[in-house]
Design a protein around this motif. Structure first.
Motif, PDB file in Angstrom:
ATOM      1  N   ARG A  12      68.827  25.241  70.027  1.00 22.16           N
ATOM      2  CA  ARG A  12      67.469  25.548  69.114  1.00 22.16           C
ATOM      3  C   ARG A  12      66.525  24.523  69.182  1.00 22.16           C
ATOM      4  O   ARG A  12      66.977  23.470  68.906  1.00 22.16           O
ATOM      5  CB  ARG A  12      67.879  26.134  67.881  1.00 22.16           C
ATOM      6  CG  ARG A  12      66.800  26.755  66.941  1.00 22.16           C
ATOM      7  CD  ARG A  12      67.306  27.400  65.791  1.00 22.16           C
ATOM      8  NE  ARG A  12      68.129  26.471  64.795  1.00 22.16           N
ATOM      9  CZ  ARG A  12      67.420  25.705  63.946  1.00 22.16           C
ATOM     10  NH1 ARG A  12      66.402  25.605  63.631  1.00 22.16           N
ATOM     11  NH2 ARG A  12      68.373  24.850  63.249  1.00 22.16           N
ATOM     12  N   THR A  14      63.387  23.101  67.184  1.00 21.52           N
ATOM     13  CA  THR A  14      62.580  23.010  65.936  1.00 21.52           C
ATOM     14  C   THR A  14      61.585  21.835  65.757  1.00 21.52           C
ATOM     15  O   THR A  14      61.867  20.851  66.549  1.00 21.52           O
ATOM     16  CB  THR A  14      63.380  23.178  64.754  1.00 21.52           C
ATOM     17  OG1 THR A  14      64.199  21.974  64.626  1.00 21.52           O
ATOM     18  CG2 THR A  14      64.242  24.169  64.720  1.00 21.52           C
ATOM     19  N   ASP A  75      53.588  27.961  68.717  1.00 21.71           N
ATOM     20  CA  ASP A  75      54.249  28.697  67.460  1.00 21.71           C
ATOM     21  C   ASP A  75      55.596  28.177  67.158  1.00 21.71           C
ATOM     22  O   ASP A  75      55.873  27.983  65.863  1.00 21.71           O
ATOM     23  CB  ASP A  75      54.390  30.337  67.955  1.00 21.71           C
ATOM     24  CG  ASP A  75      53.004  30.991  67.651  1.00 21.71           C
ATOM     25  OD1 ASP A  75      52.037  30.240  67.485  1.00 21.71           O
ATOM     26  OD2 ASP A  75      52.774  32.133  68.236  1.00 21.71           O
ATOM     27  N   SER A  76      56.437  27.516  68.174  1.00 22.75           N
ATOM     28  CA  SER A  76      57.682  27.048  67.679  1.00 22.75           C
ATOM     29  C   SER A  76      57.754  25.522  67.682  1.00 22.75           C
ATOM     30  O   SER A  76      58.716  25.032  67.346  1.00 22.75           O
ATOM     31  CB  SER A  76      58.597  27.813  68.790  1.00 22.75           C
ATOM     32  OG  SER A  76      58.229  27.188  70.045  1.00 22.75           O
ATOM     33  N   GLU A  98      58.726  29.501  75.738  1.00 25.86           N
ATOM     34  CA  GLU A  98      58.381  30.548  75.046  1.00 25.86           C
ATOM     35  C   GLU A  98      57.066  30.941  74.794  1.00 25.86           C
ATOM     36  O   GLU A  98      56.600  31.673  73.782  1.00 25.86           O
ATOM     37  CB  GLU A  98      59.416  30.592  73.744  1.00 25.86           C
ATOM     38  CG  GLU A  98      60.717  30.390  74.047  1.00 25.86           C
ATOM     39  CD  GLU A  98      61.539  31.169  74.962  1.00 25.86           C
ATOM     40  OE1 GLU A  98      61.060  32.515  74.898  1.00 25.86           O
ATOM     41  OE2 GLU A  98      62.349  31.166  75.534  1.00 25.86           O
TER      42      GLU A  98
END
Length: 255
Positions: A12, A14, A75-76, A98
């Motif tokens: 992931r 972040t 956005d991420s 993404e």
């Protein structure tokens, strides 16, 4: 450095996106074949500290390069990128995989949007090309067919969030790893440096940083600093970068 690196599964992402070339990192990861990562400071042999003349050259080059480096936001998360040709920005696939559309800011405070025109979802190689209609700063030149020697001085400009934005860092080339198609260099990098250009002292880009080391220290950030960083405030692992020859091949296909 004797260990070689292999690819591993996607983790992931972040915050400001990063790839960590060693185990225990946040983001789309890589790990060492060895169970224990080898840590290095920016010192290589007897070459640290850098002479003042080298730091002065680095400062002048870094200030010129800053104008061609952009800060990316999705956005991420986000990261670093740089103008590889008029209207085109080069960065990492893991930053934009993404996000088909990416917001960016230039050193002179202009903002725009870029569209992803090429990337690798499997992160191999971990580079992506963005296109924008905004007038871009001058492109940086790719130093293709370049073969630096171990301990050659190298420079990067990016956005390590523990330090600031448009940060100039200074280190040394270590080697080319043919198994991973990575350049490895003992240069300070941090979360957010992903996508930064890695340059020789003549201004030619030899790679695009794709691996950084997580930093947990909290220090005062600086925006557009004039300082040339030869180290960040803790010991660092070797940074990795996709080499210029690989970048040139894919940019040519995607344009």
């Amino acid at each position: 450095m004797t260990s070689s690196y292999t690819r591993r599964g996607i983790l992931r992402v972040t915050g400001l996106a990063s790839v960590f070339p060693f185990s225990g990192g946040l983001g789309s990861g890589w790990r060492s074949e060895s169970a224990t990562s080898e840590y290095r400071t920016t010192a290589v042999g007897g070459f640290e500290p850098f002479p003042e003349a080298v730091r002065d050259r680095a400062r002048a080059l870094g200030e010129a390069v800053q104008r061609s480096v952009v800060r990316l936001s999705t956005d991420s998360g986000g990261g670093s990128g740089w103008v590889v040709d008029s209207g085109y920005i080069l960065t990492n696939s893991h930053i934009v995989r993404e996000a088909a559309s990416v917001a960016f800011e230039t050193f002179d405070n202009r903002t725009g949007t870029a569209t992803r025109v090429g990337f690798h979802r499997d992160l191999f190689p971990d580079i992506a090309l963005l296109k924008t209609d905004l007038e871009t700063p001058p492109p940086l030149s790719l130093a293709t067919n370049a073969h630096p020697s171990p301990n050659d001085v190298v420079l990067a400009v990016g956005h390590p969030k523990m330090v600031g934005d448009w940060v100039i860092s200074l280190g040394r080339y270590e080697r080319y790893n043919p198994h991973s198609d990575w350049i490895e260099a003992t240069i300070p990098t941090g979360d957010g440096n992903s996508g930064s250009p890695l340059l020789r002292m003549d201004g030619g880009v030899i790679g695009c940083v794709n691996g950084t080391t997580r930093e947990k220290h909290t220090i005062a950030r600086k925006n557009r600093p004039k300082t040339v960083y030869a180290t960040y405030p803790r010991r660092l692992t070797v940074a990795s970068a996709t080499p210029a020859d690989t970048i040139a091949k894919w940019v040519s296909r995607w344009r």
